[in-house]
Design a protein around this motif. Structure first.
Motif, PDB file in Angstrom:
ATOM      1  N   LEU A  93      -1.263   8.318   9.541  1.00 41.01           N
ATOM      2  CA  LEU A  93      -2.106   8.338  10.727  1.00 41.01           C
ATOM      3  C   LEU A  93      -3.453   8.954  10.393  1.00 41.01           C
ATOM      4  O   LEU A  93      -3.568   9.780   9.480  1.00 41.01           O
ATOM      5  CB  LEU A  93      -1.426   9.139  11.843  1.00 41.01           C
ATOM      6  N   ALA A  94      -4.470   8.558  11.132  1.00 40.90           N
ATOM      7  CA  ALA A  94      -5.813   9.099  10.907  1.00 40.90           C
ATOM      8  C   ALA A  94      -5.848  10.586  11.265  1.00 40.90           C
ATOM      9  O   ALA A  94      -5.205  11.031  12.213  1.00 40.90           O
ATOM     10  CB  ALA A  94      -6.836   8.327  11.745  1.00 40.90           C
ATOM     11  N   THR A  95      -6.613  11.353  10.480  1.00 38.20           N
ATOM     12  CA  THR A  95      -6.822  12.770  10.759  1.00 38.20           C
ATOM     13  C   THR A  95      -8.318  13.055  10.710  1.00 38.20           C
ATOM     14  O   THR A  95      -9.087  12.290  10.093  1.00 38.20           O
ATOM     15  CB  THR A  95      -6.106  13.671   9.738  1.00 38.20           C
ATOM     16  N   PRO A  96      -8.786  14.144  11.306  1.00 39.21           N
ATOM     17  CA  PRO A  96     -10.230  14.407  11.353  1.00 39.21           C
ATOM     18  C   PRO A  96     -10.866  14.753  10.008  1.00 39.21           C
ATOM     19  O   PRO A  96     -12.092  14.845   9.916  1.00 39.21           O
ATOM     20  CB  PRO A  96     -10.336  15.591  12.327  1.00 39.21           C
ATOM     21  N   THR A  97     -10.065  14.930   8.975  1.00 43.06           N
ATOM     22  CA  THR A  97     -10.637  15.237   7.660  1.00 43.06           C
ATOM     23  C   THR A  97     -10.521  14.071   6.685  1.00 43.06           C
ATOM     24  O   THR A  97     -10.722  14.248   5.480  1.00 43.06           O
ATOM     25  CB  THR A  97      -9.958  16.486   7.062  1.00 43.06           C
ATOM     26  N   ASP A  98     -10.223  12.881   7.181  1.00 41.97           N
ATOM     27  CA  ASP A  98     -10.015  11.720   6.306  1.00 41.97           C
ATOM     28  C   ASP A  98     -11.239  11.349   5.477  1.00 41.97           C
ATOM     29  O   ASP A  98     -11.153  11.132   4.269  1.00 41.97           O
ATOM     30  CB  ASP A  98      -9.617  10.489   7.132  1.00 41.97           C
ATOM     31  N   GLN A  99     -12.385  11.226   6.139  1.00 39.94           N
ATOM     32  CA  GLN A  99     -13.564  10.660   5.486  1.00 39.94           C
ATOM     33  C   GLN A  99     -14.798  11.552   5.657  1.00 39.94           C
ATOM     34  O   GLN A  99     -15.103  11.976   6.769  1.00 39.94           O
ATOM     35  CB  GLN A  99     -13.888   9.278   6.074  1.00 39.94           C
ATOM     36  N   PRO A 100     -15.528  11.824   4.560  1.00 43.52           N
ATOM     37  CA  PRO A 100     -16.792  12.556   4.694  1.00 43.52           C
ATOM     38  C   PRO A 100     -17.857  11.661   5.337  1.00 43.52           C
ATOM     39  O   PRO A 100     -17.996  10.495   4.955  1.00 43.52           O
ATOM     40  CB  PRO A 100     -17.159  12.894   3.244  1.00 43.52           C
ATOM     41  N   ILE A 101     -18.566  12.176   6.318  1.00 39.03           N
ATOM     42  CA  ILE A 101     -19.635  11.376   6.939  1.00 39.03           C
ATOM     43  C   ILE A 101     -20.993  12.088   6.897  1.00 39.03           C
ATOM     44  O   ILE A 101     -21.974  11.561   7.398  1.00 39.03           O
ATOM     45  CB  ILE A 101     -19.287  10.979   8.388  1.00 39.03           C
ATOM     46  N   GLY A 102     -21.038  13.264   6.294  1.00 40.33           N
ATOM     47  CA  GLY A 102     -22.329  13.934   6.170  1.00 40.33           C
ATOM     48  C   GLY A 102     -22.174  15.425   5.909  1.00 40.33           C
ATOM     49  O   GLY A 102     -21.074  15.967   5.902  1.00 40.33           O
ATOM     50  N   VAL A 103     -23.325  16.052   5.684  1.00 38.22           N
ATOM     51  CA  VAL A 103     -23.383  17.499   5.452  1.00 38.22           C
ATOM     52  C   VAL A 103     -24.451  18.070   6.371  1.00 38.22           C
ATOM     53  O   VAL A 103     -25.567  17.531   6.466  1.00 38.22           O
ATOM     54  CB  VAL A 103     -23.727  17.820   3.978  1.00 38.22           C
ATOM     55  N   GLY A 104     -24.123  19.135   7.064  1.00 38.31           N
ATOM     56  CA  GLY A 104     -25.058  19.744   7.996  1.00 38.31           C
ATOM     57  C   GLY A 104     -26.274  20.367   7.313  1.00 38.31           C
ATOM     58  O   GLY A 104     -26.196  20.789   6.155  1.00 38.31           O
ATOM     59  N   PHE A 175     -10.476   7.799  12.080  1.00 42.63           N
ATOM     60  CA  PHE A 175     -10.713   6.772  13.100  1.00 42.63           C
ATOM     61  C   PHE A 175      -9.957   5.498  12.771  1.00 42.63           C
ATOM     62  O   PHE A 175      -9.497   5.287  11.646  1.00 42.63           O
ATOM     63  CB  PHE A 175     -12.207   6.447  13.180  1.00 42.63           C
ATOM     64  N   GLU A 176      -9.841   4.652  13.762  1.00 35.33           N
ATOM     65  CA  GLU A 176      -9.458   3.262  13.571  1.00 35.33           C
ATOM     66  C   GLU A 176     -10.711   2.423  13.798  1.00 35.33           C
ATOM     67  O   GLU A 176     -11.626   2.867  14.502  1.00 35.33           O
ATOM     68  CB  GLU A 176      -8.361   2.861  14.558  1.00 35.33           C
ATOM     69  N   PHE A 177     -10.759   1.241  13.209  1.00 33.04           N
ATOM     70  CA  PHE A 177     -11.974   0.437  13.337  1.00 33.04           C
ATOM     71  C   PHE A 177     -11.679  -1.050  13.263  1.00 33.04           C
ATOM     72  O   PHE A 177     -10.648  -1.481  12.746  1.00 33.04           O
ATOM     73  CB  PHE A 177     -12.994   0.822  12.257  1.00 33.04           C
ATOM     74  N   ASP A 178     -12.606  -1.810  13.814  1.00 37.75           N
ATOM     75  CA  ASP A 178     -12.560  -3.274  13.747  1.00 37.75           C
ATOM     76  C   ASP A 178     -13.694  -3.764  12.860  1.00 37.75           C
ATOM     77  O   ASP A 178     -14.638  -3.022  12.549  1.00 37.75           O
ATOM     78  CB  ASP A 178     -12.712  -3.880  15.152  1.00 37.75           C
ATOM     79  N   VAL A 179     -13.610  -5.027  12.487  1.00 38.36           N
ATOM     80  CA  VAL A 179     -14.675  -5.694  11.730  1.00 38.36           C
ATOM     81  C   VAL A 179     -15.424  -6.625  12.683  1.00 38.36           C
ATOM     82  O   VAL A 179     -14.785  -7.411  13.390  1.00 38.36           O
ATOM     83  CB  VAL A 179     -14.102  -6.511  10.561  1.00 38.36           C
ATOM     84  N   PRO A 180     -16.755  -6.542  12.737  1.00 40.92           N
ATOM     85  CA  PRO A 180     -17.498  -7.498  13.558  1.00 40.92           C
ATOM     86  C   PRO A 180     -17.565  -8.851  12.848  1.00 40.92           C
ATOM     87  O   PRO A 180     -18.065  -8.937  11.724  1.00 40.92           O
ATOM     88  CB  PRO A 180     -18.891  -6.864  13.676  1.00 40.92           C
ATOM     89  N   VAL A 181     -17.041  -9.877  13.463  1.00 44.20           N
ATOM     90  CA  VAL A 181     -17.003 -11.201  12.846  1.00 44.20           C
ATOM     91  C   VAL A 181     -17.435 -12.268  13.849  1.00 44.20           C
ATOM     92  O   VAL A 181     -17.581 -11.993  15.042  1.00 44.20           O
ATOM     93  CB  VAL A 181     -15.589 -11.559  12.318  1.00 44.20           C
ATOM     94  N   ARG A 182     -17.591 -13.461  13.354  1.00 41.24           N
ATOM     95  CA  ARG A 182     -17.797 -14.639  14.207  1.00 41.24           C
ATOM     96  C   ARG A 182     -16.978 -15.775  13.614  1.00 41.24           C
ATOM     97  O   ARG A 182     -16.553 -15.729  12.452  1.00 41.24           O
ATOM     98  CB  ARG A 182     -19.270 -15.044  14.270  1.00 41.24           C
TER      99      ARG A 182
END
Length: 210
Positions: A93-104, A175-182
């Protein structure tokens, strides 16, 4: 009419779809026999064929209805990649420490959701622009914000923190996410008789940058 719809492609069909990431690489072979390789695009994009996920006439009708509502290739939409749809590893399951998204830095409030593939200098960081609403978790310096103190733009994947993290503080997310497609076709050729005989129409989808 809007060029993007937040409606998701039928999940039951998406989970049986085939496809994955695609890149474009230019290769020049020199007279010495060595190659020079150059990636044409910074980011990969994904292609899918949803036909393999169609298991019944009910599925097929749902896809045709969805196709009509999107006006064929005109309107893009959300699609769940059956192999890669959350920040965590396989079976977790996703957790809040899964992926780095930046540094303050003490002033910055906004951070783009992203998923990192690989490690070190060769790692690829993929921007995530279509998080599933209600699934994003954020931590600052390893401390879970517990769903408060931040907002997420589900259209862009940008996280805005109420308080700017101190300099050097790691900002992470799950997070969970979708792919934008057409749809990558303006026609779906359907034959009930052929379908019942095991022939499934091609339903190509291609990722877009909305």
């Amino acid at each position: 009419m809007a060029s993007f719809s937040d409606e998701r492609f039928p999940l039951a069909v998406a989970f049986g779809a085939s496809g994955g990431p695609e890149r474009r690489t230019e290769i020049v072979r020199l007279s010495s026999g060595h190659e020079v390789r150059n990636g044409r695009h910074r980011h990969s994009w994904r292609r899918f064929d949803a036909a393999s996920g169609v298991r019944s006439l009910s599925d097929l009708r749902a896809v045709v209805e969805f196709f009509e509502a999107r006006r064929g290739r005109l309107v893009a939409f959300r699609f769940r990649d059956p192999l890669d749809w959350r920040s965590s590893g396989e079976g977790r399951l996703a957790t809040p420490t899964d992926q780095p998204i930046g540094v303050g830095d003490g002033a910055r409030h906004t951070f783009q959701l992203a998923k990192t593939y690989g490690a070190g200098a060769d790692a690829y960081v993929r921007p995530i622009g279509k998080p599933v609403p209600g699934t994003v978790q954020v931590a600052v310096d390893g401390v879970d914000l517990m769903g408060s103190g931040f907002a997420v733009d589900a259209r862009t994947g940008v996280v805005t923190l109420d308080l700017a993290p101190k300099a050097g503080a790691a900002v992470t997310a799950g997070f969970e996410f979708d792919v934008p497609v057409r749809f990558d076709t303006d026609a779906i050729q359907v034959s009930v008789q052929a379908f019942e005989a095991g022939e499934i129409p091609s339903i190509p989808l291609v990722e877009v940058r909305p």
